[in-house]
Design a protein around this motif. Structure first.
Motif, PDB file in Angstrom:
ATOM      1  N   THR A  47     -16.352-106.000  56.640  1.00  0.00           N
ATOM      2  CA  THR A  47     -14.912-106.112  56.389  1.00  0.00           C
ATOM      3  C   THR A  47     -14.440-107.536  56.600  1.00  0.00           C
ATOM      4  OG1 THR A  47     -14.611-103.820  57.115  1.00  0.00           O
ATOM      5  CG2 THR A  47     -12.651-105.214  57.034  1.00  0.00           C
ATOM      6  N   GLU A  48     -14.933-108.163  57.663  1.00  0.00           N
ATOM      7  CA  GLU A  48     -14.552-109.544  57.979  1.00  0.00           C
ATOM      8  C   GLU A  48     -14.985-110.506  56.879  1.00  0.00           C
ATOM      9  OE1 GLU A  48     -14.904-112.583  61.814  1.00  0.00           O
ATOM     10  OE2 GLU A  48     -16.000-110.687  61.772  1.00  0.00           O
ATOM     11  N   ALA A  49     -16.085-110.170  56.205  1.00  0.00           N
ATOM     12  CA  ALA A  49     -16.589-111.015  55.119  1.00  0.00           C
ATOM     13  C   ALA A  49     -15.975-110.655  53.773  1.00  0.00           C
ATOM     14  CB  ALA A  49     -18.109-110.891  55.032  1.00  0.00           C
ATOM     15  N   GLY A  50     -15.033-109.725  53.771  1.00  0.00           N
ATOM     16  CA  GLY A  50     -14.406-109.320  52.521  1.00  0.00           C
ATOM     17  C   GLY A  50     -15.275-108.413  51.685  1.00  0.00           C
ATOM     18  N   GLN A  51     -16.235-107.727  52.329  1.00  0.00           N
ATOM     19  CA  GLN A  51     -17.167-106.862  51.601  1.00  0.00           C
ATOM     20  C   GLN A  51     -17.097-105.418  52.116  1.00  0.00           C
ATOM     21  OE1 GLN A  51     -20.943-108.743  52.317  1.00  0.00           O
ATOM     22  NE2 GLN A  51     -20.356-110.630  51.269  1.00  0.00           N
ATOM     23  N   ALA A  52     -15.892-104.979  52.446  1.00  0.00           N
ATOM     24  CA  ALA A  52     -15.728-103.652  53.041  1.00  0.00           C
ATOM     25  C   ALA A  52     -16.226-102.550  52.116  1.00  0.00           C
ATOM     26  CB  ALA A  52     -14.264-103.422  53.398  1.00  0.00           C
ATOM     27  N   LEU A  53     -15.933-102.662  50.826  1.00  0.00           N
ATOM     28  CA  LEU A  53     -16.338-101.609  49.897  1.00  0.00           C
ATOM     29  C   LEU A  53     -17.854-101.551  49.741  1.00  0.00           C
ATOM     30  CD1 LEU A  53     -13.609-101.871  47.101  1.00  0.00           C
ATOM     31  CD2 LEU A  53     -13.817-100.185  48.928  1.00  0.00           C
ATOM     32  N   SER A  54     -18.512-102.707  49.707  1.00  0.00           N
ATOM     33  CA  SER A  54     -19.970-102.706  49.583  1.00  0.00           C
ATOM     34  C   SER A  54     -20.641-102.201  50.860  1.00  0.00           C
ATOM     35  CB  SER A  54     -20.485-104.114  49.250  1.00  0.00           C
ATOM     36  OG  SER A  54     -20.220-105.010  50.316  1.00  0.00           O
ATOM     37  N   GLY A  55     -19.951-102.371  51.992  1.00  0.00           N
ATOM     38  CA  GLY A  55     -20.514-101.883  53.251  1.00  0.00           C
ATOM     39  C   GLY A  55     -20.225-100.418  53.499  1.00  0.00           C
ATOM     40  N   LEU A  56     -19.331 -99.823  52.696  1.00  0.00           N
ATOM     41  CA  LEU A  56     -18.944 -98.432  52.918  1.00  0.00           C
ATOM     42  C   LEU A  56     -20.098 -97.468  52.652  1.00  0.00           C
ATOM     43  CD1 LEU A  56     -16.584 -96.641  53.733  1.00  0.00           C
ATOM     44  CD2 LEU A  56     -15.948 -96.486  51.314  1.00  0.00           C
ATOM     45  N   GLY A  57     -20.895 -97.749  51.598  1.00  0.00           N
ATOM     46  CA  GLY A  57     -22.023 -96.877  51.271  1.00  0.00           C
ATOM     47  C   GLY A  57     -23.042 -96.802  52.393  1.00  0.00           C
ATOM     48  N   LEU A  60     -21.570 -94.899  55.467  1.00  0.00           N
ATOM     49  CA  LEU A  60     -21.508 -93.444  55.351  1.00  0.00           C
ATOM     50  C   LEU A  60     -22.894 -92.816  55.418  1.00  0.00           C
ATOM     51  CD1 LEU A  60     -18.756 -93.068  52.598  1.00  0.00           C
ATOM     52  CD2 LEU A  60     -18.528 -92.670  55.061  1.00  0.00           C
ATOM     53  N   MET A  61     -23.903 -93.505  54.860  1.00  0.00           N
ATOM     54  CA  MET A  61     -25.262 -92.952  54.882  1.00  0.00           C
ATOM     55  C   MET A  61     -25.849 -92.984  56.284  1.00  0.00           C
ATOM     56  SD  MET A  61     -27.090 -94.072  51.279  1.00  0.00           S
ATOM     57  CE  MET A  61     -26.640 -95.794  51.254  1.00  0.00           C
ATOM     58  N   VAL A  62     -25.699 -94.108  56.968  1.00  0.00           N
ATOM     59  CA  VAL A  62     -26.235 -94.207  58.328  1.00  0.00           C
ATOM     60  C   VAL A  62     -25.480 -93.273  59.264  1.00  0.00           C
ATOM     61  CG1 VAL A  62     -26.605 -95.733  60.301  1.00  0.00           C
ATOM     62  CG2 VAL A  62     -27.050 -96.566  57.989  1.00  0.00           C
ATOM     63  N   PHE A  63     -24.159 -93.196  59.078  1.00  0.00           N
ATOM     64  CA  PHE A  63     -23.382 -92.312  59.944  1.00  0.00           C
ATOM     65  C   PHE A  63     -23.768 -90.855  59.717  1.00  0.00           C
ATOM     66  CE2 PHE A  63     -19.890 -90.218  62.014  1.00  0.00           C
ATOM     67  CZ  PHE A  63     -19.549 -91.083  63.039  1.00  0.00           C
ATOM     68  N   PHE A  64     -24.156 -90.508  58.501  1.00  0.00           N
ATOM     69  CA  PHE A  64     -24.613 -89.140  58.249  1.00  0.00           C
ATOM     70  C   PHE A  64     -25.825 -88.808  59.112  1.00  0.00           C
ATOM     71  CE2 PHE A  64     -27.545 -86.218  56.199  1.00  0.00           C
ATOM     72  CZ  PHE A  64     -26.728 -85.113  55.963  1.00  0.00           C
ATOM     73  N   ALA A  65     -26.783 -89.734  59.179  1.00  0.00           N
ATOM     74  CA  ALA A  65     -27.987 -89.497  59.983  1.00  0.00           C
ATOM     75  C   ALA A  65     -27.625 -89.315  61.452  1.00  0.00           C
ATOM     76  CB  ALA A  65     -28.972 -90.651  59.813  1.00  0.00           C
ATOM     77  N   ALA A 108     -30.442-101.993  57.682  1.00  0.00           N
ATOM     78  CA  ALA A 108     -29.948-101.101  56.638  1.00  0.00           C
ATOM     79  C   ALA A 108     -28.740-101.719  55.930  1.00  0.00           C
ATOM     80  CB  ALA A 108     -29.577 -99.745  57.230  1.00  0.00           C
ATOM     81  N   PHE A 109     -27.870-102.371  56.700  1.00  0.00           N
ATOM     82  CA  PHE A 109     -26.691-102.994  56.114  1.00  0.00           C
ATOM     83  C   PHE A 109     -27.027-104.300  55.395  1.00  0.00           C
ATOM     84  CE2 PHE A 109     -24.349 -99.984  58.584  1.00  0.00           C
ATOM     85  CZ  PHE A 109     -23.082 -99.926  58.023  1.00  0.00           C
ATOM     86  N   ASP A 110     -27.849-105.123  56.017  1.00  0.00           N
ATOM     87  CA  ASP A 110     -28.089-106.470  55.487  1.00  0.00           C
ATOM     88  C   ASP A 110     -29.139-106.494  54.380  1.00  0.00           C
ATOM     89  OD1 ASP A 110     -26.268-107.346  57.358  1.00  0.00           O
ATOM     90  OD2 ASP A 110     -27.802-107.841  58.847  1.00  0.00           O
ATOM     91  N   GLU A 111     -30.152-105.638  54.501  1.00  0.00           N
ATOM     92  CA  GLU A 111     -31.277-105.701  53.569  1.00  0.00           C
ATOM     93  C   GLU A 111     -31.518-104.409  52.800  1.00  0.00           C
ATOM     94  OE1 GLU A 111     -34.609-106.759  55.999  1.00  0.00           O
ATOM     95  OE2 GLU A 111     -33.426-108.195  57.167  1.00  0.00           O
ATOM     96  N   GLN A 112     -30.660-103.415  53.019  1.00  0.00           N
ATOM     97  CA  GLN A 112     -30.871-102.087  52.424  1.00  0.00           C
ATOM     98  C   GLN A 112     -32.247-101.534  52.795  1.00  0.00           C
ATOM     99  OE1 GLN A 112     -28.227-100.561  50.508  1.00  0.00           O
ATOM    100  NE2 GLN A 112     -27.302-102.254  51.627  1.00  0.00           N
ATOM    101  N   ASN A 113     -32.685-101.862  54.009  1.00  0.00           N
ATOM    102  CA  ASN A 113     -33.993-101.415  54.499  1.00  0.00           C
ATOM    103  C   ASN A 113     -33.773-100.278  55.495  1.00  0.00           C
ATOM    104  OD1 ASN A 113     -36.470-101.036  55.737  1.00  0.00           O
ATOM    105  ND2 ASN A 113     -36.934-103.212  55.914  1.00  0.00           N
TER     106      ASN A 113
END
Length: 400
Positions: A47-57, A60-65, A108-113
């Motif tokens: 959010t601070e980097a102006g990428q809140a929408l790209s970080g939302l996916g 939500l996936m990590v929070f599901f786990a 998971a957030f930075d590298e989609q790993n």
């Protein structure tokens, strides 16, 4: 409950008196503090980097786990907790898995790993399957259901592990499919017989997890304040936003515990999936509020690349989701919801409009406005409760 080396695992009574969370369950919850803190911090950075929408996916996936692992343990414990040595050791395995998962959140957030997260999830599932197998062996009356749980969880887990070898472009749709399969396991398993979870115990456990998530929001906001103080020292806007954030979180805590879920779950056990699954959005929204507040107290927030309105929405939207979900989850469960739907609707509309006024009232004004809306809903609901109680007393006196 006094711990013993081994106690035969049988279904606990659904109306057991004085059923409360055990010390082991409270310790188990503490491991999720770390995981929630990690995922909230990563959303704040996006959010601070102006990428809140790209970080939302990824959020939500990590929070599901995180949420699903906690929920599976909680409902199993409500039906089969023995608190003996084998049970404690398998719980320890699940706690270790949570910590591994938490360690994998940044990648998971930075590298989609999602490798570390998947490994941590696997460790948690191994512990849970072991418990279900034990229940199948020691509780013949619930054997079919327990075996279905063990088989279903294991099959879906094979899918989660296999997902690591799939192309990255398949990530979203494979997640959706596997998440839906995970959610389907309890529904399929309990077709052969219902587990004996305790409604008051479940309501208490969900309430405790709500407090944990709210606590992480306080922690996230505190981290933001510390960073702001280190850079710019005390400032008027910082103090205003920090106080407003605290008031907001207090109001949300108050609102959650105004709705009596335990009696509703006791009367409508068949609606437990609806109520239990819907809490994913309750918990995820509360953790997201913490991320938004962490950004809001940063030096220069709303005056740089990220507009004040965008930061305001990072707080207002999850608050609106939380309020809406309180009504959505409790309306089918209780004969008369405590928080009136019209008041909830008005609050949600105001919350979604407030950030648009950011150019006029500033980011501090938006956060104050959000806190005022939530606090006003608390006050209006308490007044409703008082008037209804007074009306009942008057009616009862007249009838007498």
């Amino acid at each position: 409950m006094t711990s013993a080396f081994r106690i035969r695992m049988t279904g606990r009574s659904t109306d057991e008196s004085h059923r409360v969370s055990s010390p082991l369950e409270l310790l188990f919850d503490l491991t999720f503090v770390v995981a929630i803190a990690q995922v909230s911090a990563q959303l704040a950075h996006k959010t601070e980097a102006g990428q809140a929408l790209s970080g939302l996916g990824p959020y939500l996936m990590v929070f599901f786990a995180i949420w699903w692992a906690w929920m599976n343990f909680t409902w199993f414990a409500s039906a089969y907790d023995t608190d003996d040595v084998p049970y404690r050791l398998t719980t320890l395995v699940q706690m270790a898995g949570v910590l591994v998962l938490a360690a994998g959140v940044p990648s998971a957030f930075d590298e989609q790993n999602y490798t570390a997260i998947t490994i941590g999830y696997l460790v948690m599932r191994v512990g849970l399957v072991t418990q279900w197998v034990r229940a199948a062996v020691e509780h013949p009356e619930g054997r079919a259901t327990a075996l279905r749980y063990a088989i279903g969880i294991s099959v879906v887990q094979v899918g989660w592990v296999s997902r690591l070898a799939m192309p990255e472009s398949w990530g979203l749709w494979t997640f959706i499919v596997l998440a839906l399969l995970d959610l389907s396991v309890p529904i399929w398993a309990e077709r052969t017989g219902k587990t004996t979870w305790h409604p008051h115990h479940i309501a208490e456990r969900y309430g405790l997890f709500t407090i944990i998530v709210l606590g992480e929001s306080v922690s996230a906001a505190t981290i933001g304040v510390q960073r702001s103080l280190a850079n710019d020292g005390f400032g008027g806007e910082l103090i205003v936003i920090a106080v407003a954030g605290l008031v907001l979180l207090f109001a949300l805590w108050w609102l959650y515990f105004l709705e009596p879920a335990a009696e509703g779950l006791s009367s409508h056990r068949n609606r437990s999936y609806y109520w239990g699954y819907g809490h994913y959005l309750v918990f995820a929204s509360l953790a997201a509020i913490g991320a938004g507040l962490e950004v809001a107290v940063q030096p220069g927030a709303g005056h740089g690349e990220v507009p004040a309105a965008a930061i305001g929405y990072s707080v207002a939207v999850p608050v609106a989701v939380f309020l809406a979900m309180l009504w959505v989850l409790h309306a089918p469960l209780v004969p008369d919801v405590v928080i009136r739907p019209l008041k909830t609707l008005i609050a949600v509309v105001l919350l979604l409009l407030l950030p648009l006024a950011a150019p006029l009232i500033g980011l501090g004004g938006v956060i104050i406005g959000v806190a005022v809306v939530a606090s006003a809903l608390v006050a209006a609901t308490l007044l409703d409760v008082h008037l209804r109680a007074s009306g009942t007393r008057v009616t009862g006196a007249a009838a007498a």
